[in-house]
Enzyme design. Structure first.
Site, PDB file in Angstrom:
ATOM      1  N   LYS A 115       0.826  -1.212   0.000  1.00 47.23           N
ATOM      2  CA  LYS A 115       0.000   0.000   0.000  1.00 47.23           C
ATOM      3  C   LYS A 115       0.858   1.259   0.000  1.00 47.23           C
ATOM      4  O   LYS A 115       0.439   2.298  -0.484  1.00 47.23           O
ATOM      5  CB  LYS A 115      -0.952  -0.023   1.191  1.00 47.23           C
ATOM      6  CG  LYS A 115      -2.015  -1.107   1.038  1.00 47.23           C
ATOM      7  CD  LYS A 115      -3.016  -1.106   2.163  1.00 47.23           C
ATOM      8  CE  LYS A 115      -3.948  -2.293   1.988  1.00 47.23           C
ATOM      9  NZ  LYS A 115      -4.962  -2.405   3.022  1.00 47.23           N
ATOM     10  N   GLU A 199      -2.360   6.780   7.903  1.00 48.32           N
ATOM     11  CA  GLU A 199      -3.238   7.587   7.066  1.00 48.32           C
ATOM     12  C   GLU A 199      -4.107   8.440   7.959  1.00 48.32           C
ATOM     13  O   GLU A 199      -4.435   8.037   9.083  1.00 48.32           O
ATOM     14  CB  GLU A 199      -4.182   6.674   6.259  1.00 48.32           C
ATOM     15  CG  GLU A 199      -3.658   6.261   4.913  1.00 48.32           C
ATOM     16  CD  GLU A 199      -4.578   5.282   4.202  1.00 48.32           C
ATOM     17  OE1 GLU A 199      -4.141   4.717   3.200  1.00 48.32           O
ATOM     18  OE2 GLU A 199      -5.724   5.090   4.658  1.00 48.32           O
ATOM     19  N   ARG A 291      -6.972  -8.060  -8.785  1.00 51.17           N
ATOM     20  CA  ARG A 291      -7.599  -9.377  -8.929  1.00 51.17           C
ATOM     21  C   ARG A 291      -9.098  -9.187  -9.086  1.00 51.17           C
ATOM     22  O   ARG A 291      -9.600  -8.070  -8.988  1.00 51.17           O
ATOM     23  CB  ARG A 291      -7.331 -10.198  -7.667  1.00 51.17           C
ATOM     24  CG  ARG A 291      -7.790  -9.441  -6.405  1.00 51.17           C
ATOM     25  CD  ARG A 291      -7.794 -10.293  -5.173  1.00 51.17           C
ATOM     26  NE  ARG A 291      -7.914  -9.531  -3.953  1.00 51.17           N
ATOM     27  CZ  ARG A 291      -9.041  -9.128  -3.393  1.00 51.17           C
ATOM     28  NH1 ARG A 291     -10.194  -9.400  -3.967  1.00 51.17           N
ATOM     29  NH2 ARG A 291      -9.049  -8.431  -2.274  1.00 51.17           N
TER      30      ARG A 291
END
Ligand code: ADP
Ligand code: ADP
Ligand code: MG
Length: 472
Positions: A115, A199, A291
């Site tokens: 990430k 974050e 995916r």
């Protein structure tokens, strides 16, 4: 086109892939662990090969899976979701063996897999990203300084995270100190890496994700959004498409940014760009899943596109059969993840044997399942045992149909999320289509239902009363 595909997954995911293969006239080879000898995906494939005794490691045994594919005469491998689906080494090994990996390139998987890396790539591409750290956090002191600069609340997140694990909200220094090591440990245990980043915590956000499809000829489209805001422990339970929260303008803007994000990493095949959107319609990139997604059926339901078939065609080198302007959506779709877990007991998994299983049908009802009466759900895997997908021409019609189908559904023997979903589908906030990621925590009253055992007791009592009255 491929002749035979090895499906490197289990359960409803493997069955979903086998179904599209069959429609395309492609043969299938399933793999299974000893614990899955009675699993439905083993019975549905043309051929099934046992990998080994270890319930989990078997599905992660790259070397063995590639060899089985070669021995069985496969020309391609579909990873599904979970397991090896975001493992760049697996994609690489499949390619090295001369087989086609049905998914993006190993480089794209790698770029988006961390990430932290993904955030950097997206910032470079001009995509709005949730404010946060540029690098992995070095220690708790650095985390504290950053949190104070940014302002609480913040989210501590595992760089390699997935399935809602390795994410913790911190409201002050004290919580940050407490959570830092716990999150590190959890990340190490689940993902083999304790790299953390931070974050800004977006308050009461909507989780809005865009489905994208790209071919190897430079074409990339989005298939609109899914609203996955109804979650427990940061993992989705109920998903809807389209989102009632987006305006057409915002949909167009975010869709274009999702395509830009995919193009920035040279993406080919199906993928999902996840965003958080705040109440004022500000939005930020959160992560990209390289995916097929668990909740892909709702996109298929409103667009009429078979995403697995498109994945296969794109992997075979065919161009996408449509451009952005050819795509549209119709009505509303809702997916309920029917999990063998007890919502009243903090969603604790409830593996066991199903004494009864009756799935709903009729107009606008799709069931993707992997269980049957007498089946014993093994304790080693994800607790999801079926997905119920509803279509309705309008939101109220979809909600009303959802409730009808949930009431038809009858699963006994293990506790599931089914009775809880009946409560949600009948609730006012759900009917209004208003929810953010705090929905479940904000509605503890919806947990006030009778579990199925009680329903069975009542049915038995009524039967006894009737028999007594009739003098039987
Ligand atoms: P989606 O992102 O497709 O909505 P989830 O986040 O629920 O779905 O995860 C998809 C599946 O993959 C689930 O079975 C989940 O348990 C599993 N999964 C997701 N990420 C990981 C991971 N990093 N490691 C192991 N399993 C994962
Ligand atoms: P995973 O890889 O496990 O899917 P995500 O990064 O996609 O993890 O986050 C999963 C969920 O956690 C989101 O849908 C959201 O509910 C919550 N979440 C993650 N990051 C934030 C954030 N910065 N602010 C608020 N909620 C967040
Ligand atoms: Mg996610």
């Amino acid at each position: 086109m491929f002749k035979r595909i090895l499906v490197a997954n289990r359960g409803e995911c493997a069955i979903r892939i086998i179904r599209s293969c069959r429609e395309l006239g492609i043969g299938t080879v399933a793999i299974y662990s000893e614990a899955d000898a009675h699993a439905l995906h083993v019975k549905k494939a043309d051929r099934a090969v046992m990998i080994g005794p270890d319930p989990v490691k078997s599905y992660l045994n790259i070397h063995r899976i590639v060899n089985i594919a070669l021995e069985a005469g496969c020309d391609a491998v579909h990873p599904g979701y979970g397991f090896l689906s975001e493992n760049a080494d697996f994609a690489r090994e499949v390619g090295k063996a001369g087989l086609t990996y049905i998914g993006p390139s190993p480089d794209a998987i790698e770029d988006m897999g961390s990430k932290i890396k993904a955030r950097a790539a997206m910032i470079a591409a001009g995509v709005p990203v949730i404010p946060g750290s540029e690098f992995a956090l070095a220690n708790v002191q650095e985390a504290k300084t950053m949190a104070n600069d940014m302002g609480y609340p913040v989210m501590l997140k595992a760089a390699a995270g997935g399935g809602g694990r390795g994410i913790r909200r911190c409201d002050d220094d004290e919580q940050l100190r407490e959570n830092y090591e716990i999150t590190q440990r959890e990340a190490m245990a689940a993902f083999g890496s304790d790299e953390l980043f931070m974050e800004k915590c977006i308050v009461e956000p909507h989780h809005i994700e865009f489905q994208i499809l790209a071919d190897t000829h430079g074409n990339c489209v989005h298939l609109f959004e899914r609203d996955c805001s109804i979650q427990r422990r940061n993992q989705k339970l109920i998903e809807i498409a389209p989102s009632q929260f987006l305006t057409p303008e915002l949909r167009e803007e975010m869709g274009a940014i999702a395509v830009k994000a995919a193009k920035a990493v040279g993406y080919a095949n199906a993928g999902t760009v996840e965003f958080l959107v705040d109440k004022d319609h500000n939005f930020w990139f959160m992560e990209m899943n390289t995916r097929l997604q668990v909740e892909h059926p709702i996109t298929e339901t409103i667009t009429g596109v078979d995403l697995v078939a498109e994945q296969i065609r794109v992997a075979a080198g065919l161009p996408l059969p449509f451009a952005q302007k050819d795509l549209s959506f119709n009505g509303f779709a809702i997916e309920f993840r029917i999990n063998a877990e007890d919502p009243k007991n903090n969603f604790l998994p409830t593996p066991g044997t199903l004494t009864r299983y009756f799935s709903p049908g009729g107009p606008g009802v799709r069931v993707d399942g992997c269980v049957y009466p007498g089946y014993t759900i093994p304790p080693h895997y994800d607790s999801m045992c079926a997905k119920l997908t509803i279509w309705g021409a309008t939101w109220p019609a979809a909600v009303s149909r959802a409730l009808r189908a949930l009431n038809e559904y009858d699963i006994r023997g293990v506790r599931t999320t089914l009775p809880y979903y009946r409560q949600i589908a009948a609730s006012e906030d759900f009917a209004r289509g208003e929810f953010h990621t705090g929905f479940i925590d904000e509605h503890p009253e919806l947990l006030d239902y009778k579990p199925y055992e009680a329903r069975e007791d009542i049915a038995a009592a009524v039967a006894v009363a009737i028999a007594a009255h009739a003098g039987l």
